[in-house]
Design a protein around this motif. Structure first.
Motif: not given
Length: 239
Positions: A125-150
């Motif tokens: 993600i760091s490399r994506l945001l520092t290379d190429g076009l500047f980000a005006g907005c972003s979406i972080f997607y995961t199929f299952f919700s972020p688990c409470t244990s990790k």
């Protein structure tokens, strides 16, 4: 007086232009487009992070804008890379599945959200945001919700909240999306899940999306329970 009013209106317009706010409709349209055209072959836990320019965000992420922005990404390449447990790194998005490793004769799992944020300051993600076009907005997607244990465990060794804070260039207009509540967390006391989610929502707006329908998990810090309730994925991975 008139000049002062015009100046104030100009300042308001500029502020609105610089800090767009993604709506549920726009987020739903973007996640649905990506699922239909780029990640439709995935039937297991995976995550992606996608960036859009300020102009694209301000214009509402219409179908045409999404098509032009993401035309450089290839669904076959994404699938091949991720299915082999590699991380796909494109011009506008990065995609990962989970991965496993052994330590002290015990099997461990690295969740895809964590893999996209690791290592600090030089993650995909760091490399994506520092290379190429500047980000005006972003979406972080995961199929299952972020688990409470990790993933959403504050101060945990694999929590993604601390990882997100190391990202340079993360736009202010950012959202974190999930489709299904992680199965193990459906068996937790609901407030354990909500407290964990709130820690994440305090840093990045949390929503639940199915197809092109998205709902915010918190409004004015109040949990929106339809974000937690609803049908669950019957077949889940043992993380």
């Amino acid at each position: 007086m008139r000049h002062m009013i015009l100046a104030a209106l100009c300042m308001w317009s500029c502020i609105m232009t610089v800090t767009p706010l993604l709506t549920e409709e726009q987020i739903g349209r973007a996640t649905n487009y990506i699922q239909q055209h780029l990640t439709k072959d995935f039937n297991y836990q995976y995550s992606y992070f996608v960036k859009f320019t300020e102009e694209e965000c301000n214009r509402g992420l219409t179908y045409d804008i999404l098509h032009k922005a993401l035309k450089g990404e290839n669904a076959d390449t994404i699938y091949q890379q991720v299915d082999d447990y590699h991380i796909y790194e494109g011009k506008r998005m990065v995609v990962s599945s989970y991965d496993t490793f052994e330590k002290s004769n015990k099997k461990h799992t690295l969740h895809p959200e964590y893999r996209l944020l690791n290592p600090d300051f030089h993650s995909p993600i760091s490399r994506l945001l520092t290379d190429g076009l500047f980000a005006g907005c972003s979406i972080f997607y995961t199929f299952f919700s972020p688990c409470t244990s990790k993933c959403s465990l504050p101060d945990g060794n694999y929590n993604i909240i601390d990882k997100l804070s190391t990202i340079v260039g993360l736009p202010k207009d950012r959202v974190f999306i999930f489709k299904q509540v992680y199965q193990r967390d459906t068996k937790q006391p609901s407030m354990v899940v909500w407290d964990s989610w709130k820690s994440l929502n305090n840093y990045i707006r949390l929503l639940r999306c199915s197809e092109n329908n998205c709902v915010q998990c918190f409004k004015n810090d109040i949990p929106q329970y339809h974000c937690y309730t609803g049908s669950q994925q019957s077949k889940t991975l043992d993380f």
